[in-house]
Design a protein around this motif. Structure first.
Motif, PDB file in Angstrom:
ATOM      1  N   ARG A   5     -18.697  15.340 -12.199  1.00 10.88           N
ATOM      2  CA  ARG A   5     -19.972  15.085 -12.862  1.00 10.88           C
ATOM      3  C   ARG A   5     -20.934  14.282 -11.994  1.00 10.88           C
ATOM      4  N   ARG A   6     -20.446  13.181 -11.439  1.00 12.53           N
ATOM      5  CA  ARG A   6     -21.317  12.259 -10.710  1.00 12.53           C
ATOM      6  C   ARG A   6     -21.979  12.897  -9.472  1.00 12.53           C
TER       7      ARG A   6
ATOM      8  N   VAL B 277     -31.678   6.927  -8.575  1.00  5.82           N
ATOM      9  CA  VAL B 277     -31.251   5.554  -8.301  1.00  5.82           C
ATOM     10  C   VAL B 277     -30.417   5.008  -9.460  1.00  5.82           C
ATOM     11  N   TYR B 278     -30.862   5.238 -10.687  1.00  2.00           N
ATOM     12  CA  TYR B 278     -30.146   4.720 -11.856  1.00  2.00           C
ATOM     13  C   TYR B 278     -28.746   5.311 -11.935  1.00  2.00           C
ATOM     14  N   LEU B 279     -28.636   6.620 -11.786  1.00  2.00           N
ATOM     15  CA  LEU B 279     -27.333   7.267 -11.888  1.00  2.00           C
ATOM     16  C   LEU B 279     -26.415   6.852 -10.744  1.00  2.00           C
ATOM     17  N   TYR B 280     -26.971   6.583  -9.593  1.00  6.13           N
ATOM     18  CA  TYR B 280     -26.166   6.154  -8.447  1.00  6.13           C
ATOM     19  C   TYR B 280     -25.430   4.846  -8.758  1.00  6.13           C
ATOM     20  N   TYR B 281     -26.079   3.959  -9.474  1.00  2.00           N
ATOM     21  CA  TYR B 281     -25.490   2.658  -9.749  1.00  2.00           C
ATOM     22  C   TYR B 281     -24.703   2.592 -11.061  1.00  2.00           C
ATOM     23  N   TYR B 282     -25.002   3.451 -12.021  1.00  2.00           N
ATOM     24  CA  TYR B 282     -24.414   3.275 -13.348  1.00  2.00           C
ATOM     25  C   TYR B 282     -23.518   4.416 -13.826  1.00  2.00           C
TER      26      TYR B 282
ATOM     27  N   THR C 137     -12.560   4.854 -23.619  1.00  2.00           N
ATOM     28  CA  THR C 137     -12.891   3.457 -23.892  1.00  2.00           C
ATOM     29  C   THR C 137     -12.177   2.530 -22.920  1.00  2.00           C
ATOM     30  N   ALA C 138     -10.895   2.756 -22.693  1.00  2.00           N
ATOM     31  CA  ALA C 138     -10.153   1.929 -21.744  1.00  2.00           C
ATOM     32  C   ALA C 138     -10.701   2.097 -20.330  1.00  2.00           C
ATOM     33  N   TYR C 139     -11.127   3.304 -19.993  1.00  2.00           N
ATOM     34  CA  TYR C 139     -11.675   3.574 -18.664  1.00  2.00           C
ATOM     35  C   TYR C 139     -12.957   2.776 -18.432  1.00  2.00           C
ATOM     36  N   PHE C 140     -13.864   2.783 -19.416  1.00  2.00           N
ATOM     37  CA  PHE C 140     -15.105   2.024 -19.275  1.00  2.00           C
ATOM     38  C   PHE C 140     -14.851   0.523 -19.348  1.00  2.00           C
ATOM     39  N   ALA C 141     -13.821   0.116 -20.096  1.00  2.00           N
ATOM     40  CA  ALA C 141     -13.472  -1.308 -20.121  1.00  2.00           C
ATOM     41  C   ALA C 141     -13.054  -1.766 -18.733  1.00  2.00           C
ATOM     42  N   ASP C 142     -12.288  -0.942 -18.026  1.00  2.00           N
ATOM     43  CA  ASP C 142     -11.892  -1.282 -16.667  1.00  2.00           C
ATOM     44  C   ASP C 142     -13.106  -1.376 -15.746  1.00  2.00           C
ATOM     45  N   ILE C 143     -14.077  -0.489 -15.941  1.00  2.00           N
ATOM     46  CA  ILE C 143     -15.256  -0.472 -15.081  1.00  2.00           C
ATOM     47  C   ILE C 143     -16.025  -1.785 -15.161  1.00  2.00           C
TER      48      ILE C 143
END
Length: 615
Positions: A358-359, A467-472, A485-491
């Motif tokens: 995706r990224r 730029v926004y997508l590159y960082y977030y 949810t656990a994946y984003f918690a780790d991030i």
């Protein structure tokens, strides 16, 4: 002695490479795991995804056909620029309450019945517009279409995501974007086919043909498509859920695993935030806030890039650029639509590909969009029709590289089940609002600051999006819906176990596997399979006791401990001097396994506990 641990994933093959003899006492024990390609989704899943995509084709056809019909509507009803902008954007403004209604309706009566309701309103609106004799009737029909688009656009990607295996969700959800593009192309071709009719009613035939797809969708939603297992189980309809699971799962064990995941998710939601409703979305916790920062911004950027402006106003833009022939205007617009569809078929292959995802596709897409809008602006600035037209065609292809298909994929797969319908509703609303605002002002802005200036504004939006997508924006391919949810918690550096308390406050819990000889190799238990991979997260700790050696999974750091008699406080803490990359897989989920080095004692630096006997 040399003892090796083998992980044998479901559907994969595990093999062990014995370490070579070395003169030094440092021995590397290496595990090589080769995983087979993920099995294709059942034909039933593909069939249901294609059925849901008919709903997306409604929006696509409306977008494509109106771009050509506007030329004849403008002349037949003497519409000015502001009336054209209002008529075009009104659908998106009205789609916003439709999006909010979709979440409530989908949670109450189900996904398929919501799709039926959306198609019915769309059908009535299309017939009203085709038979309109004044601007007011046109506006009313357009408003009804907006309600149908708002409801359907929020639900059909959700339906596909909830019916798809994780490793195929990207490709299957992109069917929705493919259907939109096929609908757009069909609308463009409809314009070319019916433009030869008398101008008094050729636009009526164009618009009336838009009643065919919603009728087909109503039949499919009533007689062919079941609701999703997640909806059935949330309503306590377990038998119906199991019947659908048997059709969408590739094996009985996979069906049981999916069912267990859904049950855990539903139980967790009831204990935490299921009763909070919109409050949890509007006042999110840090984990959900990060999710919404990604999904909602992607929803806005998908339209702020200028796609609907170009799709709706392409013939008018070409006319203002100096192309006077109606046939040339509509034919070139159809070529742009063909490029949009063609590139999307290529993109579908790479959404879940190991070398893409995706990224990277989103970043590539917004890079192309920024370059193409700049190219169109230059074409207007130097009065070069070829540069302008080529820029528009490249823009349409670049949109399909990532911004088009990944927007709704991210919305449907990132958000937790408890807020997924509401989150997609909010994302759809922001998407339609962004489109409506841009459509409302674009033609007037082009008249005020020239076409070149208007397209440079779009370039600014696309550069900001890159730029926004590159960082977030993280990579989410291969993640199951339940582990996001656990994946984003780790991030964001938050312990998901302590934040959410999944399965009963698992902080510090360890699950063990005996390290046996090669002949006694075993598969990891569920506790280990839930550990996260890579990036400094989810490292296992290696524990030694007097009776056995075990692997303990924690969310802390990798360490080796020496204990006396299998209990008591550790006398010596061993810190690894090399990097350890764990190999873990969630049950029922295929992942990319990698080569792992299991260190021995010589790879660790010992540190004595204060006060301990140094000997």
């Amino acid at each position: 002695s040399r003892r090796l641990l083998v992980y044998k994933p479901r559907g994969g093959m595990a093999s062990v490479v014995k370490p070579p003899h070395q003169k030094s006492d440092k021995i590397e024990q290496k595990i090589m795991v080769q995983q087979s390609e993920p099995a294709p989704p059942p034909k039933y899943v593909i069939k249901m995804a294609l059925c849901a995509c008919v709903n997306s084709a409604l929006l696509g056809y409306d977008t494509g056909v109106l771009s050509g019909a506007l030329l004849y509507l403008r002349d037949d009803m003497n519409l000015d620029t502001q009336q054209i902008e209002l008529l075009t954007s009104s659908m998106n403004f009205i789609a916003i309450p439709g999006c909010f209604a979709a979440g409530i309706i989908a949670d109450a009566i189900g996904r398929t019945r919501t799709l039926f309701f959306a198609s019915l309103t769309f059908l009535i609106g299309a017939l009203l517009m085709a038979g309109a004799n004044d601007y007011g009737t046109l506006f009313l029909g357009r408003s009804l279409i907006g309600i149908g688009v708002g409801c359907g656009l929020a639900i059909d990607p959700l339906y596909i995501a909830e019916m798809s295996p994780p490793e195929w969700r990207g490709k299957l959800t992109s069917y929705s974007e493919t259907a939109i593009n096929i609908g757009i192309l069909s609308g463009y071709l409809s314009n070319v086919c019916f433009m030869w009719l008398p101008s008094e009613y050729n636009w009526r035939v164009m618009l009336a043909m838009g009643a065919v797809p919603p009728f087909i969708m109503m039949v499919l939603a009533t007689y062919v498509m079941p609701d999703t297992p997640r909806f059935y189980m949330s309503k306590g309809r377990t038998a119906e859920a199991e019947a659908v699971l048997k059709k969408i799962a590739r094996s009985e064990s996979e069906a049981k695993a999916i069912k267990q995941d859904i049950l855990e998710s539903i139980a967790e939601e009831k204990q935490t935030s299921a009763k909070e409703g919109w409050r949890r979305v509007l006042c999110p916790d840090p984990i959900l806030k990060r999710m919404l920062m990604v999904t909602l911004m992607i929803s806005a950027l998908q339209q702020l890039c200028g796609v609907d402006v170009i799709l709706y106003y392409a013939p008018i833009i070409m006319e203002s650029g100096g192309i006077r022939s109606r046939l040339a205007q509509l034919a070139l617009t159809a070529v742009a639509g063909l490029a949009k569809v063609g590139v999307l078929f290529i993109t579908m292959h790479y959404l879940d590909h190991k070398s893409a995802g995706r990224r990277p596709l989103m970043l590539l897409s917004f890079g192309i969009l920024a370059a193409s809008t700049t190219m169109v602006a230059i074409g207007f600035g130097v009065n070069s029709l070829p540069v302008m037209v080529i820029g528009i065609i490249i823009f349409c292809g670049g949109f399909s590289v990532g911004a088009g298909p990944i927007c709704w994929l991210m919305n449907s797969e990132v958000l937790p089940l408890s807020v997924r319908a509401r989150g997609m509703t909010l994302g759809c609303s922001i998407n339609r609002l962004s489109s409506a605002v841009l459509q409302t002002v674009f033609l007037s802005m082009a008249e005020g600051i020239t076409n070149a200036g208007a397209f440079m504004v779009l370039t600014a939006f696309n550069v900001f999006g890159f730029v926004y997508l590159y960082y977030y924006m993280p990579e989410t391919k291969g993640k199951s819906l339940e582990e996001m949810t656990a994946y984003f918690a780790d991030i964001i550096g938050i312990s998901y176990d302590t934040q959410v308390g999944k399965n009963g406050a698992r902080k510090g819990r360890s699950d063990s596997v005996e390290m046996k000889g090669i002949d006694g190799a075993v598969s990891p238990p569920d506790g280990i399979s839930e550990a996260k991979q890579g990036g400094g997260r989810g490292f296992p700790s290696w524990g030694m006791t007097a009776s056995s050696m075990r692997i303990e999974t924690t969310a802390l750091s990798a360490r080796l401990r020496s204990e006396m008699g299998g209990g008591g406080a550790p006398l010596i803490t061993w810190t690894p001097s090399i990097s350890i990359t764990p190999i873990m897989t969630r049950r029922g989920t295929s992942k990319q396994w990698r080569r792992v080095v299991i260190p021995t004692l010589s790879d660790y630096v010992p540190t004595a506990r204060p006060g301990a006997n140094q000997s």
